[in-house]
Scaffold this motif. Structure first.
Motif, PDB file in Angstrom:
ATOM      1  N   VAL A 114       0.863  -1.196   0.000  1.00 47.76           N
ATOM      2  CA  VAL A 114       0.000   0.000   0.000  1.00 47.76           C
ATOM      3  C   VAL A 114       0.897   1.243   0.000  1.00 47.76           C
ATOM      4  O   VAL A 114       2.046   1.176   0.424  1.00 47.76           O
ATOM      5  N   PRO A 115       0.376   2.375  -0.498  1.00 48.68           N
ATOM      6  CA  PRO A 115       1.193   3.589  -0.547  1.00 48.68           C
ATOM      7  C   PRO A 115       1.726   3.961   0.842  1.00 48.68           C
ATOM      8  O   PRO A 115       0.996   3.901   1.834  1.00 48.68           O
ATOM      9  N   TYR A 116       2.982   4.284   0.881  1.00 49.40           N
ATOM     10  CA  TYR A 116       3.632   4.714   2.127  1.00 49.40           C
ATOM     11  C   TYR A 116       4.787   5.623   1.742  1.00 49.40           C
ATOM     12  O   TYR A 116       5.697   5.170   1.027  1.00 49.40           O
ATOM     13  N   PHE A 117       4.763   6.868   2.156  1.00 50.20           N
ATOM     14  CA  PHE A 117       5.774   7.847   1.737  1.00 50.20           C
ATOM     15  C   PHE A 117       6.063   7.732   0.243  1.00 50.20           C
ATOM     16  O   PHE A 117       7.192   7.491  -0.163  1.00 50.20           O
ATOM     17  N   THR A 121       4.419  -0.186  -0.156  1.00 51.47           N
ATOM     18  CA  THR A 121       5.192  -0.997   0.789  1.00 51.47           C
ATOM     19  C   THR A 121       4.281  -2.041   1.438  1.00 51.47           C
ATOM     20  O   THR A 121       3.154  -1.729   1.804  1.00 51.47           O
ATOM     21  N   ALA A 122       4.807  -3.263   1.557  1.00 53.29           N
ATOM     22  CA  ALA A 122       4.135  -4.306   2.335  1.00 53.29           C
ATOM     23  C   ALA A 122       5.032  -4.599   3.534  1.00 53.29           C
ATOM     24  O   ALA A 122       6.257  -4.479   3.435  1.00 53.29           O
ATOM     25  N   SER A 123       4.444  -4.984   4.638  1.00 57.42           N
ATOM     26  CA  SER A 123       5.285  -5.332   5.792  1.00 57.42           C
ATOM     27  C   SER A 123       4.501  -6.177   6.778  1.00 57.42           C
ATOM     28  O   SER A 123       3.277  -6.264   6.718  1.00 57.42           O
ATOM     29  N   THR A 124       5.235  -6.789   7.688  1.00 65.86           N
ATOM     30  CA  THR A 124       4.613  -7.623   8.705  1.00 65.86           C
ATOM     31  C   THR A 124       5.484  -7.581   9.951  1.00 65.86           C
ATOM     32  O   THR A 124       6.698  -7.409   9.848  1.00 65.86           O
ATOM     33  N   LEU A 125       4.856  -7.707  11.117  1.00 64.45           N
ATOM     34  CA  LEU A 125       5.642  -7.662  12.345  1.00 64.45           C
ATOM     35  C   LEU A 125       5.146  -8.693  13.354  1.00 64.45           C
ATOM     36  O   LEU A 125       4.033  -8.605  13.848  1.00 64.45           O
ATOM     37  N   ALA A 151       9.640 -10.324   1.111  1.00 68.10           N
ATOM     38  CA  ALA A 151      10.799  -9.820   0.361  1.00 68.10           C
ATOM     39  C   ALA A 151      10.806 -10.345  -1.071  1.00 68.10           C
ATOM     40  O   ALA A 151      11.374  -9.736  -1.969  1.00 68.10           O
ATOM     41  N   GLU A 152      10.141 -11.470  -1.306  1.00 67.30           N
ATOM     42  CA  GLU A 152      10.032 -12.026  -2.663  1.00 67.30           C
ATOM     43  C   GLU A 152       8.699 -11.671  -3.308  1.00 67.30           C
ATOM     44  O   GLU A 152       8.241 -12.346  -4.234  1.00 67.30           O
ATOM     45  N   GLY A 153       8.057 -10.648  -2.792  1.00 69.51           N
ATOM     46  CA  GLY A 153       6.818 -10.179  -3.411  1.00 69.51           C
ATOM     47  C   GLY A 153       5.578 -10.936  -2.973  1.00 69.51           C
ATOM     48  O   GLY A 153       4.494 -10.702  -3.495  1.00 69.51           O
TER      49      GLY A 153
END
Ligand SMILES: Nc1ncnc2c1ncn2[C@@H]1O[C@H](COP(=O)(O)OP(=O)(O)O)[C@@H](O)[C@H]1O
Ligand SMILES: [Mg+2]
Length: 423
Positions: A114-117, A121-125, A151-153
């Motif tokens: 999703v748009p980020y700056f 960007t996609a991310s997970t924590l 990291a591999e899309g």
């Protein structure tokens, strides 16, 4: 010489944050000749205050970087204590355990960029510091499995399909593995499938909405609807369920994943408003959420699975497998399955009325609903067992994402290793 086997402990805490599930497995060999035997499993409750904080943070309530760091390390301590308690319960000395696979506690998951700056960007924590687990237990710990897939899309989820494939692949039977945690996810394993034919996605809520309603109406005195007692006392409100079935997530094409970000507090508020509009009593609304959950799974099968492949069995695991109303609804809908019908909640459970068929549909099928326990994996050990398998694969430098399930460009070796202290 037979391959050397290892004891591997899988540690899982899902989106419900109800408990830490631990599974001890003996694993040897390598795919396609990997041998994995589940030896024991147990669950350990979360300290209530920590659970509250996790749920708060997972709802995306404000937290400072300092508090997040503290929570990460503190959860590491909690997980380490859980490992030592489990080892005592299993009567296994920790130094006999070769490896821990710790999923960690998800506090954020954005699998789709999703748009980020000004950039997508996609991310997970997932938190629960593995260096702490390794130091306290003396056992090499692999954690943080999802980022390598992102990291591999890929969407970083779901990862259990690798284990589902190893455990449930059948020469003649098409199978769907359904896990009913906070969120419901399915792995589709066509008969005699190659890994590239496996696909998987989150169908929507499992226990998350039911739990949230129960906690709300009982002012946190109860956390979940044990044995569907409350839902069974509610009345069906068909128009309400029809409205719930318009949830846009259900129509999104897979691969897709969801979580507390979508089915959390905002959704609860939406449910409560809907309930008021339909004059639903608390138990009516709990019943509606339970039926909606079952029908959203059936809808996902109808839309995205059955038009592609023949399915003979649905294998259910996770805490929701203990919910008799959820299971009865699923079985009723699937034992009388006619593909291409729209399920109308205005009919009694399990019956349907036929809507115009817009897609080309295969012949009607009956799908047998089984508990994973019937196939040797207790319902509350499936996911922790899966992370033991994933850790074993990572330790042997082998990939364990299924690209057709996560959307990744290619296989990835998942996770990060915190080595045990030198002996
Ligand atoms: N006896 C039961 N009756 C109804 N629901 C149950 C029962 N046992 C467990 N559950 C449900 O299962 C949930 C926990 O499932 P779990 O698989 O641990 O989810 P997660 O992976 O998200 O932690 C509980 O929050 C509850 O909603
Ligand atoms: Mg749980």
């Amino acid at each position: 010489m037979p391959p050397k086997s290892s004891l591997v402990l899988g540690l899982m805490s899902g989106t419900s944050a109800d408990a830490i599930d631990l599974a001890l497995a003996r694993i040897s060999g390598a795919p396609p000749h990997l041998n994995a035997k589940l030896l024991n499993h147990t669950s350990i409750n979360f300290p209530p205050q920590l659970r509250k904080e996790i749920l708060r943070v997972a709802e995306q309530q404000p937290i400072s970087a300092g508090e997040l760091s503290q929570l990460n390390f503190r959860l590491g301590e909690t997980f380490a204590e859980a490992v030592l308690t489990a080892a005592r319960r299993f009567r296994v000395a920790p130094n006999k355990i070769a490896l821990i696979g710790s999923h960690g506690q998800t506090i954020f998951h954005q699998g789709q960029p999703v748009p980020y700056f000004s950039r997508k960007t996609a991310s997970t924590l997932q938190i629960g510091e593995p260096a702490i687990i390794a130091a306290r237990t003396g056992i090499t710990t692999i954690a943080d499995f999802r980022p390598a897939d992102i990291a591999e899309g890929g969407q970083g989820a779901p990862l259990v399909p690798y284990a589902d494939y190893l455990l449930y692949r059948h020469k003649k039977l098409g199978r769907v593995s359904l896990n009913l945690g906070g969120i419901a996810n399915i792995t589709v394993i066509p008969a005699n499938a190659k890994p590239s034919q496996v696909f998987a996605f989150d169908t929507g809520p499992a226990n998350m909405l039911i739990d949230a309603l129960v906690a709300h109406f009982t002012r946190n005195r109860q956390r979940y609807d044990q044995n569907a007692r409350l839902a069974q006392q509610g009345h069906a409100i068909p128009a309400l369920i029809d409205e719930l079935m318009r949830d846009p997530y259900l129509k999104l094409a897979p691969p897709k994943s969801t979580g507390r970000e979508y089915y959390g507090r905002t959704y609860l508020e939406k449910l409560l408003r809907l309930g008021q509009r339909h004059k639903a009593k608390p138990n009516d609304l709990i019943r509606a959420a339970t039926i909606f959950t079952a029908l959203s799974i059936v809808d996902a099968l109808n839309r995205f699975v059955l038009p592609k492949t023949k399915i003979h069995q649905l294998i259910v695991s996770g805490g929701g497998a203990q919910n008799p109303l959820l299971l009865a609804q699923l079985s009723a809908a699937l034992s009388n399955q006619v593909v291409g019908v729209r399920f109308s909640a205005s009919q009694p459970a399990g019956s349907q009325h036929v809507a115009p068929q817009v897609r080309k549909m295969p012949a009607p099928t009956k799908i047998e609903v089984l508990s994973s326990s019937q196939l040797g994996v207790p319902t509350d050990a499936k996911e922790s067992f899966a992370f033991a398998l994933l850790a074993y694969e990572t330790f042997h430098h082998r990939p364990s994402n299924i690209p057709s399930a996560t959307g990744a460009r290619r296989p990835a070796i998942l996770g990060k290793i915190s080595y045990a202290p030198p002996r």
